[in-house]
Design a protein around this motif. Structure first.
Motif, PDB file in Angstrom:
ATOM      1  N   ILE C  21      65.742  75.067  -3.809  1.00 50.05           N
ATOM      2  CA  ILE C  21      65.644  73.642  -4.199  1.00 50.05           C
ATOM      3  C   ILE C  21      66.022  73.579  -5.680  1.00 50.05           C
ATOM      4  O   ILE C  21      65.178  73.802  -6.547  1.00 50.05           O
ATOM      5  CB  ILE C  21      64.204  73.100  -4.019  1.00 50.05           C
ATOM      6  N   PRO C  22      67.284  73.377  -5.985  1.00 51.87           N
ATOM      7  CA  PRO C  22      67.679  73.401  -7.402  1.00 51.87           C
ATOM      8  C   PRO C  22      66.932  72.335  -8.213  1.00 51.87           C
ATOM      9  O   PRO C  22      66.619  71.253  -7.683  1.00 51.87           O
ATOM     10  CB  PRO C  22      69.190  73.115  -7.368  1.00 51.87           C
ATOM     11  N   GLY C  23      66.539  72.693  -9.410  1.00 51.59           N
ATOM     12  CA  GLY C  23      65.923  71.725 -10.307  1.00 51.59           C
ATOM     13  C   GLY C  23      64.470  71.458  -9.971  1.00 51.59           C
ATOM     14  O   GLY C  23      63.890  70.475 -10.404  1.00 51.59           O
ATOM     15  N   SER C  24      63.857  72.338  -9.161  1.00 47.22           N
ATOM     16  CA  SER C  24      62.458  72.005  -8.801  1.00 47.22           C
ATOM     17  C   SER C  24      61.486  72.651  -9.782  1.00 47.22           C
ATOM     18  O   SER C  24      60.469  72.055 -10.131  1.00 47.22           O
ATOM     19  CB  SER C  24      62.164  72.544  -7.401  1.00 47.22           C
ATOM     20  N   VAL C  25      61.827  73.857 -10.273  1.00 46.11           N
ATOM     21  CA  VAL C  25      60.838  74.559 -11.108  1.00 46.11           C
ATOM     22  C   VAL C  25      60.882  73.954 -12.515  1.00 46.11           C
ATOM     23  O   VAL C  25      61.920  73.894 -13.148  1.00 46.11           O
ATOM     24  CB  VAL C  25      61.164  76.074 -11.159  1.00 46.11           C
ATOM     25  N   ALA C  26      59.711  73.467 -12.981  1.00 46.75           N
ATOM     26  CA  ALA C  26      59.676  72.859 -14.314  1.00 46.75           C
ATOM     27  C   ALA C  26      59.341  73.916 -15.358  1.00 46.75           C
ATOM     28  O   ALA C  26      59.901  73.947 -16.430  1.00 46.75           O
ATOM     29  CB  ALA C  26      58.601  71.763 -14.325  1.00 46.75           C
ATOM     30  N   HIS C  32      51.450  81.176 -13.525  1.00 47.57           N
ATOM     31  CA  HIS C  32      51.602  80.044 -12.581  1.00 47.57           C
ATOM     32  C   HIS C  32      53.048  79.566 -12.581  1.00 47.57           C
ATOM     33  O   HIS C  32      53.847  79.969 -13.410  1.00 47.57           O
ATOM     34  CB  HIS C  32      50.680  78.901 -13.019  1.00 47.57           C
ATOM     35  N   ILE C  33      53.359  78.724 -11.611  1.00 45.79           N
ATOM     36  CA  ILE C  33      54.675  78.053 -11.557  1.00 45.79           C
ATOM     37  C   ILE C  33      54.402  76.558 -11.574  1.00 45.79           C
ATOM     38  O   ILE C  33      53.557  76.080 -10.793  1.00 45.79           O
ATOM     39  CB  ILE C  33      55.427  78.429 -10.253  1.00 45.79           C
ATOM     40  N   ALA C  34      55.059  75.848 -12.466  1.00 50.06           N
ATOM     41  CA  ALA C  34      54.898  74.378 -12.480  1.00 50.06           C
ATOM     42  C   ALA C  34      56.156  73.776 -11.877  1.00 50.06           C
ATOM     43  O   ALA C  34      57.275  74.206 -12.193  1.00 50.06           O
ATOM     44  CB  ALA C  34      54.713  73.882 -13.912  1.00 50.06           C
ATOM     45  N   VAL C  35      55.962  72.829 -10.957  1.00 48.98           N
ATOM     46  CA  VAL C  35      57.117  72.202 -10.301  1.00 48.98           C
ATOM     47  C   VAL C  35      57.046  70.698 -10.568  1.00 48.98           C
ATOM     48  O   VAL C  35      56.003  70.155 -10.918  1.00 48.98           O
ATOM     49  CB  VAL C  35      57.102  72.453  -8.769  1.00 48.98           C
ATOM     50  N   LYS C  36      58.196  70.047 -10.358  1.00 51.81           N
ATOM     51  CA  LYS C  36      58.214  68.586 -10.539  1.00 51.81           C
ATOM     52  C   LYS C  36      57.478  67.951  -9.355  1.00 51.81           C
ATOM     53  O   LYS C  36      57.619  68.437  -8.212  1.00 51.81           O
ATOM     54  CB  LYS C  36      59.663  68.092 -10.596  1.00 51.81           C
ATOM     55  N   PRO C  37      56.733  66.861  -9.590  1.00 50.87           N
ATOM     56  CA  PRO C  37      55.941  66.291  -8.486  1.00 50.87           C
ATOM     57  C   PRO C  37      56.797  65.912  -7.290  1.00 50.87           C
ATOM     58  O   PRO C  37      56.408  66.153  -6.151  1.00 50.87           O
ATOM     59  CB  PRO C  37      55.294  65.048  -9.103  1.00 50.87           C
ATOM     60  N   GLU C  38      58.024  65.372  -7.554  1.00 49.03           N
ATOM     61  CA  GLU C  38      58.772  64.905  -6.376  1.00 49.03           C
ATOM     62  C   GLU C  38      59.231  66.101  -5.530  1.00 49.03           C
ATOM     63  O   GLU C  38      59.399  65.983  -4.321  1.00 49.03           O
ATOM     64  CB  GLU C  38      59.965  64.039  -6.793  1.00 49.03           C
ATOM     65  N   PRO C 100      52.787  63.532  -3.898  1.00 50.81           N
ATOM     66  CA  PRO C 100      52.851  63.674  -2.428  1.00 50.81           C
ATOM     67  C   PRO C 100      51.698  64.542  -1.920  1.00 50.81           C
ATOM     68  O   PRO C 100      51.294  65.509  -2.581  1.00 50.81           O
ATOM     69  CB  PRO C 100      54.203  64.331  -2.191  1.00 50.81           C
ATOM     70  N   SER C 101      51.163  64.195  -0.755  1.00 49.01           N
ATOM     71  CA  SER C 101      49.995  64.933  -0.232  1.00 49.01           C
ATOM     72  C   SER C 101      50.469  66.130   0.581  1.00 49.01           C
ATOM     73  O   SER C 101      51.517  66.079   1.225  1.00 49.01           O
ATOM     74  CB  SER C 101      49.185  63.988   0.665  1.00 49.01           C
ATOM     75  N   LEU C 102      49.690  67.212   0.531  1.00 53.44           N
ATOM     76  CA  LEU C 102      50.077  68.444   1.240  1.00 53.44           C
ATOM     77  C   LEU C 102      49.278  68.601   2.530  1.00 53.44           C
ATOM     78  O   LEU C 102      49.245  69.685   3.111  1.00 53.44           O
ATOM     79  CB  LEU C 102      49.835  69.658   0.343  1.00 53.44           C
ATOM     80  N   THR C 103      48.613  67.516   2.999  1.00 51.64           N
ATOM     81  CA  THR C 103      47.804  67.693   4.221  1.00 51.64           C
ATOM     82  C   THR C 103      48.720  67.979   5.415  1.00 51.64           C
ATOM     83  O   THR C 103      48.265  68.546   6.408  1.00 51.64           O
ATOM     84  CB  THR C 103      47.019  66.397   4.511  1.00 51.64           C
ATOM     85  N   GLY C 104      50.018  67.613   5.288  1.00 52.07           N
ATOM     86  CA  GLY C 104      50.908  67.928   6.412  1.00 52.07           C
ATOM     87  C   GLY C 104      51.033  69.425   6.594  1.00 52.07           C
ATOM     88  O   GLY C 104      51.058  69.940   7.715  1.00 52.07           O
ATOM     89  N   LEU C 105      51.046  70.167   5.479  1.00 56.92           N
ATOM     90  CA  LEU C 105      51.232  71.628   5.590  1.00 56.92           C
ATOM     91  C   LEU C 105      49.889  72.323   5.793  1.00 56.92           C
ATOM     92  O   LEU C 105      49.748  73.183   6.658  1.00 56.92           O
ATOM     93  CB  LEU C 105      51.890  72.135   4.299  1.00 56.92           C
ATOM     94  N   TRP C 106      48.906  71.987   4.957  1.00 54.49           N
ATOM     95  CA  TRP C 106      47.601  72.660   5.093  1.00 54.49           C
ATOM     96  C   TRP C 106      46.534  71.598   5.353  1.00 54.49           C
ATOM     97  O   TRP C 106      46.330  70.724   4.496  1.00 54.49           O
ATOM     98  CB  TRP C 106      47.223  73.392   3.796  1.00 54.49           C
ATOM     99  N   LYS C 107      45.858  71.658   6.488  1.00 52.27           N
ATOM    100  CA  LYS C 107      44.809  70.650   6.758  1.00 52.27           C
ATOM    101  C   LYS C 107      43.663  70.800   5.754  1.00 52.27           C
ATOM    102  O   LYS C 107      42.915  69.867   5.493  1.00 52.27           O
ATOM    103  CB  LYS C 107      44.284  70.816   8.178  1.00 52.27           C
ATOM    104  N   GLY C 108      43.513  71.996   5.145  1.00 60.56           N
ATOM    105  CA  GLY C 108      42.417  72.207   4.202  1.00 60.56           C
ATOM    106  C   GLY C 108      42.555  71.332   2.967  1.00 60.56           C
ATOM    107  O   GLY C 108      41.590  71.109   2.249  1.00 60.56           O
ATOM    108  N   ALA C 109      43.775  70.801   2.724  1.00 59.07           N
ATOM    109  CA  ALA C 109      43.957  70.007   1.506  1.00 59.07           C
ATOM    110  C   ALA C 109      43.346  68.620   1.662  1.00 59.07           C
ATOM    111  O   ALA C 109      43.104  67.926   0.669  1.00 59.07           O
ATOM    112  CB  ALA C 109      45.449  69.865   1.210  1.00 59.07           C
TER     113      ALA C 109
END
Lengths: 209, 123, 151, 373
Positions: C21-26, C32-38, C100-109
Motif C-alpha cells: 500500500i504505497p504511502g501508507s507508512v507515516a 512501532h509503525i505509524a500509519v495514516k488513518p485512511e 475506520p473501525s477494525l471490528t471487521g477484522l478482529w471482533k475483539g476490537a
C-alpha cells in the motif's frame, strides 16, 4: 413496547431505556448534593415510656436484632471482605445474619460495600426503597463513606449518605471482617434503643424523583 | 365412634387458631402502630435487579410450556384415583384392578401421543 | 533461550506495507509503525491476512491525547510466530476525530473501540454499536481528554 | 418445526439480569431478550463500577499509582502490582534485585491460586452447588490471605510491591508457613477435583456448554484460562518470560473443546502448576540480599512509552505507559483481561437457556473492578 412499564422520571418520559436511565442519573446528580441526616433521632432525648411500652420494646428490638437478613449489595473490593465475613472463618451467622438475601423484599439490612458510582446510584436508591421497614444501612468501606480513594473522580458518588440514610459507618479500605462485625455490634446497640413510642420510621423515605 | 372424630375437631380448632394468629397478628400490630407500615411510593414497583422494568410483560410464550403443564395435569389427576384404590386393594379384589388398568390405558394413550408430538423436547 | 515475544522486525514489515500500500507508512521506529488513518484498514487486513505475518490476535487498543492531536494505538500479536507489533494511527482533527473501525477484522476490537469513543471521544466509522460503554447516556464530555477537568 | 409451534407465534420478553444480581459477580448488567427460556439477544452493559482509574492515575505520581492498581482486579492485587511495577521498571530501566524477583514470583503464583479458587468456587455456586464449594474454597483462600497479611499487613489490597523491588522483606515465619501450605495444597486440590470432576451433575451442566471455538477465541482476543480452554497454548510466562519465570519448569494446561468444563479443568490444573512453581521458587530463593533497588520516591522516567504485561489469573494483564519525564504518568492504559474476555460473551450466550447463561458467564471469570476500571 408497553407504556405503563416506563417509570415517569420527573418531567421527562423517554421511550429509549438508556436515555431514560441517563436522564435519571443526571437528575440525581443535580439534586443529591446534601448528605441525608443519619436516622438516629431517638437516641438523643430520653422518652417517657411506661412499663408496657418498654417491655414491648425490649421484645421487639431483641427479635429484630437477633435475626437481621442482610442484602448482599456487593459493589467492589469490600464485597469480598463482606463475603469473607459471611464465610466460615469470621462467621457472621453467629450474629443472626445467616443468609445473604439477594432480593430487597426479604432483606432488613443493606450493607453498601464498595464504590458507589453515579450510574449505580438510582439502582441503589430504588433497591433501598423496595426494602420493607424496619430497614437499616451499613456503609462499609471508605468508598461508601466518602468516596474514599476515588473521591474526586468524575463518576463516583462522594459518600453513600447522599443517596440513602446510613445508620452505621464502617471505615477501612477494605475494612477487616472484624471491623465489619464491630459495625454490626454498633447497629445492635442502635436497634436496642429504638422505641415504638417514638413511632418514627427508622429510614425516612428519601427524595422521590 | 364419636370420639374418633374428636381428633378431627381438635385439628380443625388448631388450624383455625393458627390461621387466625398468623393473619391477625400483623393486622393488630399494625393497628396499634407497633410495626411500621408504609406501602406505596417506589416500594410497590416491581424489583428487576434495581432497574426500571421495560417492555411488555404479558407476552405470548411458546406453546410447549403449556403442553408440558397439561401433560403433568393428566398424570397428577391420576394420582387422585390411584391412592384410594391402592389403600383398599385387598378388599376390592381383581375387578377393581381391571378397571384401574383401563383408566391407566386411556391416560397412557394420551401420554404417548404427547410424547410423539415432541412435547418433551425443549429445543 | 526460550521463545520471546520479541518486537516484530518493524523495518521489514514497514517495507512490505510500503510495497503493498504505497504511502501508507507515516513513521517507523523499531518499537512501532505509524500509519495514516485512511490506510489503517488496508494495513490491518494486510497484517492479518498475509500468511507469513499472520497477526491474528489483536492484543489491545487504546488512544492517547497529545493535546495537539490524538494517537490511536493498536497492539497486534502473531500467536504462531510469537511476534508483537504496535501499530499507531494519528488523528489531527480535534472537533470530530474519526478513524475506520477494525471490528471487521478482529471482533475483539468492538468493546475496546467503544471504550476509546466513550473516554476519548474518537468515533469509529462502521462500528456495529458505536455507543458509550462505561458512562451513562447524558454524560457530557469525554473524561480522558486533557482538557477535561476532574472536579 | 412441528405444526403446533408454527401455529403459535411467540413474542420476545425483555429482562434485566441487572447490576444487583446474585450471579453476575459484581455490578454487571445483561439486558436479555428472551423467547420463553431461550436467550435471543444479549446486550452487556458496563459502567456501574467505572471509577475513572486511568484519569485518576494521571493526577498521581508513579509510586502513588500502585495503590490504584490494587483496587482494579481486587481478586488478584499482587498480579496488578507486579504488572504495573514491571512496566515502570522497563520504562525507567531499573534492575530489580534477585531476591525481590523470586518473592514477586511467589506472591504472583499464590495470588493465582487464590483467584482460581474463587473462580472455581463461584462457578460451582452458579451451577447449583450453593455455598458449599465456595465455603471450602474460602477456607483455602483464608490460608493464602494469612500469608499475605503476614507479609504486608493487608488482606485484600496489598500495595506490597514498589518500583524497583518490594516494600517489606519476608518475616522469618513466612517460608515455613508457605512450605506447609504448598505441601498440603496438591492434596487439597486433588480432593476437590475428585469430588467434582466425576460429578455427573457438573458434567451435565458443563460438558459441551458455552463452546468457544479456537478461531473465535483468537478473533475475540480473549486471554488467560478462557483462551487456553479453547486449545490455544498462549501463556505470557512462556511466550514472553518476564521477571525470573524462565528459570522455572512448569506446564501450560490447555483444553480441547473450549466448553465450560475445559475452562474449569484448565484452572484446576493451573493451580497445581502454580504450587509446583512456588516449590521451585522456595528452593531457589536467595537467603539474603537486597529487596529494593535504589529508586527515588519521586521518580521521573525518561520521555517515551512502554507496554509491560504479566500473565494474571484472568489473562494477559498489561500496562501501556506514556511518560513525558514529569512526576505524573502522561497516559496509563490498562489491558484488562476481564473486560476484553467479555467481548466473547454475546456470541456464547445467544441461543442458550438462562440457566446455562449464568454458568457460561461464571466460567469466563471476570472481576468488575477490572472490567469497569
Amino acid at each position: 413496547m408497553g407504556i405503563e412499564g416506563i417509570q415517569k422520571i420527573g418531567p421527562i418520559t423517554v421511550s429509549d431505556p438508556d436515555k431514560a436511565e441517563g436522564a435519571e442519573i443526571e437528575l440525581m446528580r443535580r439534586t443529591c448534593t446534601e448528605p441525608i441526616s443519619d436516622p438516629d433521632r431517638w437516641t438523643e432525648e430520653d422518652l417517657r415510656r411506661n412499663l408496657l411500652v418498654t417491655s414491648l420494646d425490649t421484645v421487639i428490638n431483641w427479635s429484630r436484632r437477633a435475626s437481621i437478613f442482610p442484602l448482599n449489595f456487593g459493589l467492589a473490593c469490600c464485597a469480598f471482605e463482606m463475603i469473607a465475613t459471611a464465610a466460615s472463618r469470621f462467621d457472621i451467622s453467629r450474629f443472626g445474619m445467616e443468609i445473604f438475601r439477594p432480593s430487597p423484599r426479604q432483606a432488613d439490612l443493606m450493607i453498601v460495600s464498595g464504590t458507589l458510582t453515579w450510574k449505580m446510584a438510582p439502582a441503589l436508591r430504588r433497591i433501598y426503597q423496595q426494602m420493607a421497614e424496619p430497614k437499616w444501612v451499613i456503609a462499609m468501606g471508605s468508598c461508601a463513606i466518602s468516596g474514599g480513594l476515588f473521591h474526586n473522580s468524575y463518576s463516583v458518588v462522594p459518600g453513600v449518605n447522599l443517596i440513602v440514610p446510613v445508620d452505621v459507618y464502617v471505615p477501612g479500605c477494605p475494612p477487616r471482617p472484624e471491623s465489619l462485625l464491630s459495625g454490626v455490634q454498633a447497629l445492635y446497640q442502635k436497634i436496642k434503643r429504638q422505641s415504638i413510642a417514638k413511632n418514627d420510621k427508622p429510614g425516612p423515605d428519601t427524595r422521590d424523583s | 365412634m364419636l370420639t374418633d372424630y374428636s381428633y378431627v375437631a381438635l385439628l380443625l380448632v388448631c388450624a383455625v387458631l393458627f390461621v387466625a394468629v398468623v393473619i391477625g397478628l400483623p393486622i393488630v400490630l399494625r393497628r396499634f402502630r407497633i410495626v411500621p407500615h408504609n406501602p406505596g411510593g417506589l416500594k410497590a414497583t416491581t424489583y428487576e435487579c434495581g432497574m426500571v422494568t421495560w417492555g411488555e410483560t404479558w407476552v405470548q410464550f411458546n406453546f410447549r410450556y403449556y403442553f408440558y403443564a397439561l401433560i403433568f395435569l393428566t398424570l397428577d389427576i391420576m394420582v387422585v384415583f390411584l391412592y384410594p384404590w391402592a389403600v383398599q386393594l385387598k378388599e376390592l379384589g381383581t375387578s377393581a384392578l381391571l378397571s384401574i388398568l383401563v383408566v391407566l390405558l386411556v391416560v397412557a394413550i394420551g401420554y404417548i401421543y404427547a410424547w410423539k408430538s415432541k412435547a418433551f423436547e425443549w429445543e | 533461550m526460550p521463545r520471546m515475544t520479541n518486537p516484530a522486525p518493524t523495518q521489514e514489515i514497514a517495507d512490505r506495507l510500503e510495497r503493498e500500500i504505497p504511502g501508507s507508512v507515516a513513521e517507523r521506529t523499531d518499537q512501532h509503525i505509524a500509519v495514516k488513518p485512511e490506510a489503517l484498514l488496508a494495513v490491518a487486513s494486510v497484517l492479518k491476512n498475509t500468511p507469513e505475518l499472520d497477526f491474528d490476535y489483536l492484543n489491545w487498543a487504546t488512544a492517547v491525547d497529545y493535546s495537539s492531536h490524538f494517537m490511536i494505538v493498536y497492539n497486534v500479536v502473531s500467536l504462531k510466530n510469537n511476534l508483537s507489533l504496535i501499530l499507531k494511527a494519528r488523528c489531527d482533527n480535534r472537533q470530530d476525530p474519526v478513524v475506520p473501525s477494525l471490528t471487521g477484522l478482529w471482533k475483539g476490537a468492538n468493546l475496546q473501540e467503544r471504550e476509546i469513543f466513550d473516554l476519548m471521544g474518537i468515533r469509529f466509522e462502521n462500528h456495529p454499536n458505536m455507543k458509550r460503554v462505561f458512562l451513562w447516556d447524558g454524560f457530557t464530555g469525554h473524561p480522558l481528554r486533557k482538557d477535561f477537568a476532574l472536579k | 418445526m412441528t405444526s403446533y409451534e408454527a401455529m403459535y407465534q411467540t413474542e420476545p420478553f425483555l429482562l434485566n439480569a441487572g447490576p444487583h444480581h446474585p450471579s453476575t459477580h459484581g455490578v454487571f448488567r445483561m439486558r436479555l431478550t428472551l423467547d420463553g427460556e431461550v436467550i435471543q439477544d444479549v446486550e452487556p452493559i458496563f459502567g456501574y463500577l467505572h471509577r475513572g482509574v486511568e484519569k485518576l492515575a494521571e493526577t498521581l505520581n508513579y509510586t502513588q499509582a500502585i495503590v490504584l492498581t490494587d483496587r482494579m482486579d481486587y481478586l488478584a492485587s499482587m498480579s496488578n502490582n507486579q504488572a504495573y511495577v514491571l512496566s515502570v521498571e522497563k520504562l525507567a530501566g531499573i534492575k530489580v534485585p534477585e531476591r525481590a524477583e523470586y518473592i514477586r514470583v511467589i506472591m504472583a503464583e499464590l495470588m493465582r491460586i487464590a483467584s482460581h479458587l474463587m473462580a472455581v468456587g463461584f462457578l460451582l455456586n452458579d451451577m447449583g452447588a450453593f455455598m458449599t464449594p465456595v465455603l471450602y474454597m474460602f477456607r483455602e483462600r483464608e490460608k493464602i490471605v494469612d500469608l499475605f497479611e503476614m507479609v504486608c499487613g493487608q488482606r485484600l489490597t496489598y500495595n506490597y510491591m514498589r518500583i524497583g523491588g518490594l516494600s517489606h522483606d519476608l518475616p522469618e515465619e513466612f517460608i515455613p508457613a508457605l512450605q506447609k501450605l504448598v505441601d498440603t495444597m496438591p492434596r487439597i486440590i486433588d480432593e476437590y477435583d475428585e469430588l467434582l470432576a466425576e460429578n455427573e451433575i457438573l458434567l451435565a451442566r458443563a460438558r459441551n456448554v458455552g463452546i468457544l471455538t479456537r478461531e473465535s477465541a483468537i478473533n475475540n482476543s480473549v486471554a488467560g484460562p478462557v483462551l487456553r480452554g479453547s486449545g490455544v497454548k498462549w501463556d505470557i510466562r512462556k511466550a514472553d518470560p518476564y521477571s525470573v519465570y524462565d528459570r522455572f519448569t512448569f506446564d501450560v494446561p490447555i483444553g480441547s473443546v473450549g466448553d465450560v468444563y475445559d475452562r474449569y479443568r484448565v484452572r484446576i490444573q493451573e493451580m497445581r502448576e502454580s504450587t509446583g512453581i512456588i516449590q521451585q521458587a522456595i528452593k531457589a530463593l536467595p537467603a539474603q540480599g537486597e529487596i529494593q533497588a535504589a529508586v527515588s520516591k519521586n521518580l521521573r522516567p525518561p520521555v517515551g512509552e512502554v507496554y509491560g504485561h504479566v500473565e494474571g489469573p484472568k489473562g494477559e494483564l498489561g500496562f501501556y505507559l506514556v511518560s513525558d519525564n514529569s512526576l505524573h504518568p502522561y497516559r496509563l492504559h490498562v489491558r484488562a483481561p476481564s473486560f476484553i474476555n467479555l467481548g466473547a460473551l454475546r456470541e456464547l450466550l445467544i441461543g442458550v437457556k438462562i440457566a446455562d447463561a449464568s454458568v457460561i458467564f461464571g466460567s469466563i471469570d471476570i472481576c468488575m473492578g477490572e472490567v469497569d476500571r
